[in-house]
Design a protein around this motif. Structure first.
Motif, PDB file in Angstrom:
ATOM      1  N   THR A   1     -71.348 -80.945  51.916  1.00 33.03           N
ATOM      2  CA  THR A   1     -71.802 -79.547  51.889  1.00 33.03           C
ATOM      3  C   THR A   1     -72.742 -79.311  53.082  1.00 33.03           C
ATOM      4  OG1 THR A   1     -73.654 -80.172  50.476  1.00 33.03           O
ATOM      5  CG2 THR A   1     -71.708 -79.284  49.356  1.00 33.03           C
ATOM      6  N   ILE A   2     -73.055 -78.056  53.307  1.00 38.48           N
ATOM      7  CA  ILE A   2     -74.067 -77.727  54.314  1.00 38.48           C
ATOM      8  C   ILE A   2     -75.273 -77.181  53.572  1.00 38.48           C
ATOM      9  CG2 ILE A   2     -74.656 -76.215  56.275  1.00 38.48           C
ATOM     10  CD1 ILE A   2     -71.111 -76.898  55.721  1.00 38.48           C
ATOM     11  N   LEU A   3     -76.388 -77.849  53.762  1.00 34.87           N
ATOM     12  CA  LEU A   3     -77.620 -77.363  53.140  1.00 34.87           C
ATOM     13  C   LEU A   3     -78.171 -76.236  53.999  1.00 34.87           C
ATOM     14  CD1 LEU A   3     -79.687 -77.915  50.839  1.00 34.87           C
ATOM     15  CD2 LEU A   3     -80.961 -79.299  52.485  1.00 34.87           C
ATOM     16  N   THR A   4     -78.465 -75.115  53.349  1.00 37.36           N
ATOM     17  CA  THR A   4     -78.898 -73.935  54.101  1.00 37.36           C
ATOM     18  C   THR A   4     -80.024 -73.237  53.329  1.00 37.36           C
ATOM     19  OG1 THR A   4     -78.117 -71.782  54.925  1.00 37.36           O
ATOM     20  CG2 THR A   4     -76.911 -72.686  53.087  1.00 37.36           C
ATOM     21  N   THR A   5     -80.826 -72.464  54.045  1.00 38.58           N
ATOM     22  CA  THR A   5     -82.002 -71.815  53.440  1.00 38.58           C
ATOM     23  C   THR A   5     -81.843 -70.296  53.483  1.00 38.58           C
ATOM     24  OG1 THR A   5     -83.357 -73.624  54.292  1.00 38.58           O
ATOM     25  CG2 THR A   5     -84.537 -71.649  53.614  1.00 38.58           C
ATOM     26  N   ILE A   6     -82.274 -69.631  52.401  1.00 35.53           N
ATOM     27  CA  ILE A   6     -82.334 -68.162  52.428  1.00 35.53           C
ATOM     28  C   ILE A   6     -83.560 -67.780  53.262  1.00 35.53           C
ATOM     29  CG2 ILE A   6     -82.667 -66.064  51.053  1.00 35.53           C
ATOM     30  CD1 ILE A   6     -81.166 -67.449  48.761  1.00 35.53           C
ATOM     31  N   ASN A   7     -83.306 -67.157  54.387  1.00 32.65           N
ATOM     32  CA  ASN A   7     -84.397 -66.804  55.307  1.00 32.65           C
ATOM     33  C   ASN A   7     -84.842 -65.350  55.153  1.00 32.65           C
ATOM     34  OD1 ASN A   7     -84.714 -69.243  56.537  1.00 32.65           O
ATOM     35  ND2 ASN A   7     -84.036 -68.601  58.568  1.00 32.65           N
ATOM     36  N   ASN A   8     -83.949 -64.481  54.654  1.00 30.28           N
ATOM     37  CA  ASN A   8     -84.255 -63.054  54.602  1.00 30.28           C
ATOM     38  C   ASN A   8     -83.586 -62.404  53.399  1.00 30.28           C
ATOM     39  OD1 ASN A   8     -83.094 -64.024  57.400  1.00 30.28           O
ATOM     40  ND2 ASN A   8     -84.944 -62.862  57.866  1.00 30.28           N
ATOM     41  N   LYS A   9     -84.217 -61.314  52.934  1.00 32.62           N
ATOM     42  CA  LYS A   9     -83.574 -60.457  51.923  1.00 32.62           C
ATOM     43  C   LYS A   9     -83.657 -59.018  52.451  1.00 32.62           C
ATOM     44  CE  LYS A   9     -84.421 -61.345  47.497  1.00 32.62           C
ATOM     45  NZ  LYS A   9     -85.208 -61.629  46.282  1.00 32.62           N
ATOM     46  N   PRO A  10     -82.743 -58.669  53.347  1.00 31.43           N
ATOM     47  CA  PRO A  10     -82.889 -57.403  54.082  1.00 31.43           C
ATOM     48  C   PRO A  10     -82.627 -56.150  53.249  1.00 31.43           C
ATOM     49  CG  PRO A  10     -80.838 -58.476  54.681  1.00 31.43           C
ATOM     50  CD  PRO A  10     -81.559 -59.421  53.793  1.00 31.43           C
ATOM     51  N   ALA A  11     -81.939 -56.275  52.125  1.00 23.92           N
ATOM     52  CA  ALA A  11     -81.662 -55.112  51.257  1.00 23.92           C
ATOM     53  C   ALA A  11     -81.382 -55.635  49.857  1.00 23.92           C
ATOM     54  CB  ALA A  11     -80.459 -54.325  51.795  1.00 23.92           C
ATOM     55  N   LYS A  12     -81.393 -54.732  48.884  1.00 20.55           N
ATOM     56  CA  LYS A  12     -81.143 -55.142  47.485  1.00 20.55           C
ATOM     57  C   LYS A  12     -79.755 -55.803  47.386  1.00 20.55           C
ATOM     58  CE  LYS A  12     -81.750 -53.082  42.888  1.00 20.55           C
ATOM     59  NZ  LYS A  12     -80.894 -53.908  42.174  1.00 20.55           N
ATOM     60  N   GLY A  13     -79.747 -56.988  46.766  1.00 20.30           N
ATOM     61  CA  GLY A  13     -78.465 -57.657  46.546  1.00 20.30           C
ATOM     62  C   GLY A  13     -77.896 -58.360  47.774  1.00 20.30           C
ATOM     63  N   ILE A  14     -78.702 -58.441  48.834  1.00 23.38           N
ATOM     64  CA  ILE A  14     -78.225 -59.135  50.053  1.00 23.38           C
ATOM     65  C   ILE A  14     -79.258 -60.193  50.452  1.00 23.38           C
ATOM     66  CG2 ILE A  14     -77.687 -58.903  52.529  1.00 23.38           C
ATOM     67  CD1 ILE A  14     -76.718 -56.095  52.011  1.00 23.38           C
TER      68      ILE A  14
ATOM     69  N   GLU B   1     -76.094 -67.186  64.274  1.00 19.86           N
ATOM     70  CA  GLU B   1     -77.215 -67.844  63.595  1.00 19.86           C
ATOM     71  C   GLU B   1     -77.393 -67.399  62.146  1.00 19.86           C
ATOM     72  OE1 GLU B   1     -78.497 -70.226  65.038  1.00 19.86           O
ATOM     73  OE2 GLU B   1     -78.456 -69.857  67.197  1.00 19.86           O
ATOM     74  N   HIS B   2     -76.626 -66.430  61.692  1.00 18.34           N
ATOM     75  CA  HIS B   2     -76.860 -65.838  60.372  1.00 18.34           C
ATOM     76  C   HIS B   2     -75.606 -65.784  59.525  1.00 18.34           C
ATOM     77  CE1 HIS B   2     -79.876 -63.902  63.102  1.00 18.34           C
ATOM     78  NE2 HIS B   2     -80.677 -64.285  62.115  1.00 18.34           N
ATOM     79  N   CYS B   3     -75.836 -65.866  58.209  1.00 17.36           N
ATOM     80  CA  CYS B   3     -74.739 -65.621  57.277  1.00 17.36           C
ATOM     81  C   CYS B   3     -75.275 -64.660  56.213  1.00 17.36           C
ATOM     82  CB  CYS B   3     -74.298 -66.946  56.639  1.00 17.36           C
ATOM     83  SG  CYS B   3     -72.968 -66.764  55.461  1.00 17.36           S
ATOM     84  N   GLN B   4     -74.798 -63.408  56.271  1.00 13.90           N
ATOM     85  CA  GLN B   4     -75.255 -62.383  55.310  1.00 13.90           C
ATOM     86  C   GLN B   4     -74.336 -62.417  54.094  1.00 13.90           C
ATOM     87  OE1 GLN B   4     -75.154 -60.213  59.204  1.00 13.90           O
ATOM     88  NE2 GLN B   4     -75.490 -58.556  57.738  1.00 13.90           N
ATOM     89  N   CYS B   5     -74.954 -62.448  52.910  1.00  9.02           N
ATOM     90  CA  CYS B   5     -74.171 -62.552  51.683  1.00  9.02           C
ATOM     91  C   CYS B   5     -74.640 -61.522  50.668  1.00  9.02           C
ATOM     92  CB  CYS B   5     -74.375 -63.930  51.034  1.00  9.02           C
ATOM     93  SG  CYS B   5     -73.912 -65.293  52.082  1.00  9.02           S
ATOM     94  N   THR B   6     -73.712 -61.115  49.796  1.00  8.72           N
ATOM     95  CA  THR B   6     -74.095 -60.306  48.640  1.00  8.72           C
ATOM     96  C   THR B   6     -74.080 -61.201  47.407  1.00  8.72           C
ATOM     97  OG1 THR B   6     -71.816 -59.675  48.238  1.00  8.72           O
ATOM     98  CG2 THR B   6     -73.132 -58.140  49.534  1.00  8.72           C
ATOM     99  N   TYR B   7     -74.903 -60.850  46.434  1.00 11.69           N
ATOM    100  CA  TYR B   7     -74.953 -61.652  45.204  1.00 11.69           C
ATOM    101  C   TYR B   7     -75.236 -60.737  44.012  1.00 11.69           C
ATOM    102  CZ  TYR B   7     -80.015 -61.330  45.868  1.00 11.69           C
ATOM    103  OH  TYR B   7     -81.288 -60.858  46.046  1.00 11.69           O
ATOM    104  N   PRO B   8     -74.756 -61.131  42.818  1.00  8.75           N
ATOM    105  CA  PRO B   8     -74.979 -60.290  41.640  1.00  8.75           C
ATOM    106  C   PRO B   8     -76.470 -60.263  41.261  1.00  8.75           C
ATOM    107  CG  PRO B   8     -73.313 -61.984  41.230  1.00  8.75           C
ATOM    108  CD  PRO B   8     -73.954 -62.311  42.522  1.00  8.75           C
ATOM    109  N   SER B   9     -76.901 -59.131  40.682  1.00  7.38           N
ATOM    110  CA  SER B   9     -78.336 -58.943  40.428  1.00  7.38           C
ATOM    111  C   SER B   9     -78.895 -59.949  39.417  1.00  7.38           C
ATOM    112  CB  SER B   9     -78.596 -57.517  39.952  1.00  7.38           C
ATOM    113  OG  SER B   9     -77.764 -57.263  38.839  1.00  7.38           O
ATOM    114  N   LYS B  10     -78.025 -60.578  38.599  1.00  2.00           N
ATOM    115  CA  LYS B  10     -78.563 -61.538  37.611  1.00  2.00           C
ATOM    116  C   LYS B  10     -79.158 -62.785  38.285  1.00  2.00           C
ATOM    117  CE  LYS B  10     -74.222 -63.933  36.650  1.00  2.00           C
ATOM    118  NZ  LYS B  10     -73.350 -64.543  35.771  1.00  2.00           N
TER     119      LYS B  10
END
Ligand SMILES: Cc1ncc(COP(=O)(O)O)c(C=O)c1O
Length: 372
Positions: free
Chosen positions: A269-282, A316-325
């Motif tokens: 796997t690739i270990l990666t860190t959440i660096n930003n939360k630029p908007a709700k659910g992202i 350098e970035h990977c933007q993702c959406t995720y469910p609010s739970k």
């Protein structure tokens, strides 16, 4: 009151391996890696077929030595420069599973062939003549395999008469020895319907076996037929007349190969860190295209199936959406599973090896970037 075992457990949680590694980083689960290596070695042994793993997946001499120790008889590489790295690590039985065309590379191949057995695939008259000419100048015998195009349409000569013509040329060449045939059926790897895959793989192997028969009818010995990858080895390796399989991806796997061969577990796997939360659910990860290959699709995330979706993967970035739970925070770590593991490994200098939540190694990917 906190017991000493609780204290140790709490201490370990804080010191979790994930927080000791700068991200993005390649992570390999040691036990899973070993299970995959043992699985393929056992398959080869039980089916009385030789195993020659393609090391383009891991590019790491240490892992090649694990494969040899488990029973592999030699290795496949893609390029001369890869062969040089693995030969320097002490491996003596190498097949360059592609054609080596230009004279300066043939020179490098012959340098290796002085102190190892380095075989090479051939698919044209000119190349056979050049190899023989340079081997004769150095007074060396070079073993070659005729590369058959069994449908991938990437390299190789047509099976049957065109292959026989090359075999006749090789048998007349003073400094070449025909080891056998290569019949890599890589175009069938990801077929999901097993019955269809079986039928088409058998048809490819039949082309190889009947070509061997044709050669033998013409008095040309053909010891080896080397074929098979991680998606087809279970058919190819059982086909009468196939003497050797050359799977690569099976050591680590990715979600594509795992979807067609679930017995092969995902070890990397690739270990990666959440660096930003630029908007709700992202959220945005520190893992861009410099850190994961998306040539066969976007990454998925361990433990989340398809619930986290990639919106964009840039340098350098990977933007993702995720469910609010899911309550993700900046600084949280995730493990990404690549769609295609081999080019992903090629992006890194080291892999971190984890066993039972401990970092047990930092292994050099010595053959990364070896493009000549
Ligand atoms: C000639 C050859 N043999 C074997 C393999 C290994 O295939 P896989 O990685 O699907 O196991 C490859 C992979 O590209 C290849 O090119």
């Amino acid at each position: 009151m906190i017991s000493s075992t609780d204290f140790i457990r709490a201490f370990k949680m804080n010191e979790n391996w994930m927080h000791k590694i700068s991200t993005p980083a390649l992570i390999v689960d040691y036990k899973t890696l070993q299970r995959n290596i043992t699985y393929m070695a056992r398959f080869a042994k039980e089916n009385k077929v030789k195993l020659r793993p393609h090391v383009k997946t891991h590019k790491c001499p240490l892992i090649a030595h694990m494969q040899l120790q488990a029973g592999a008889q030699g290795i496949c590489v893609a390029k001369v420069s890869e062969a040089e790295i693995f030969a320097a690590s002490g491996i003596k039985d190498i097949l360059i599973a592609n054609e080596v065309i230009s004279p300066e590379k043939i020179d490098r191949l012959l340098n290796l062939n002085r102190y190892t057995t380095t075989m090479v695939a051939v698919d044209s008259r000119k190349n056979i003549e050049d190899l023989n000419h340079l081997a004769r100048k150095r007074d060396q015998i070079l073993k070659v395999l005729i590369d058959l195009n069994v449908g991938l349409n990437r390299t190789g000569v047509q099976p049957g008469e065109p292959a026989l013509a090359l075999a006749q040329l090789i048998s007349q060449a003073s400094h070449l020895e025909l080891e056998g045939l290569q019949a890599y059926e890589g175009h069938l790897t990801y077929i999901k319907d097993f019955a269809q895959k079986k039928e088409r793989t058998k048809a490819c192997m039949e082309m190889a076996v009947s070509t061997k028969q044709l050669l033998e009818e013409n008095g040309i010995e053909c010891k080896t037929i080397s074929a098979g990858g991680s998606g087809t080895f279970m058919i190819t390796g059982k086909y009468p007349g196939i003497t050797e399989i050359q799977p690569g991806t099976y050591v680590f796997n990715d979600y594509h190969i795992n979807s067609v061969v679930p017995d092969l577990e995902i070890a990397l796997t690739i270990l990666t860190t959440i660096n930003n939360k630029p908007a709700k659910g992202i959220f945005t990860l520190d893992m861009g295209s410099k850190s994961i290959s998306n040539d066969m699709g976007d990454p998925r995330f361990k433990g989340y199936g398809k619930k986290i979706k990639v919106l964009a993967l840039t340098e350098e970035h990977c933007q993702c959406t995720y469910p609010s739970k899911y309550d993700f925070n900046i600084g949280d770590k995730l493990e990404a599973i690549p769609a295609h593991v081999c080019p992903t490994v090629n992006l890194y200098d080291f892999l971190y090896v984890i066993q039972d939540d401990e970092i047990i190694g930092r292994w050099k990917i010595a053959a990364r970037g070896m493009r000549e």
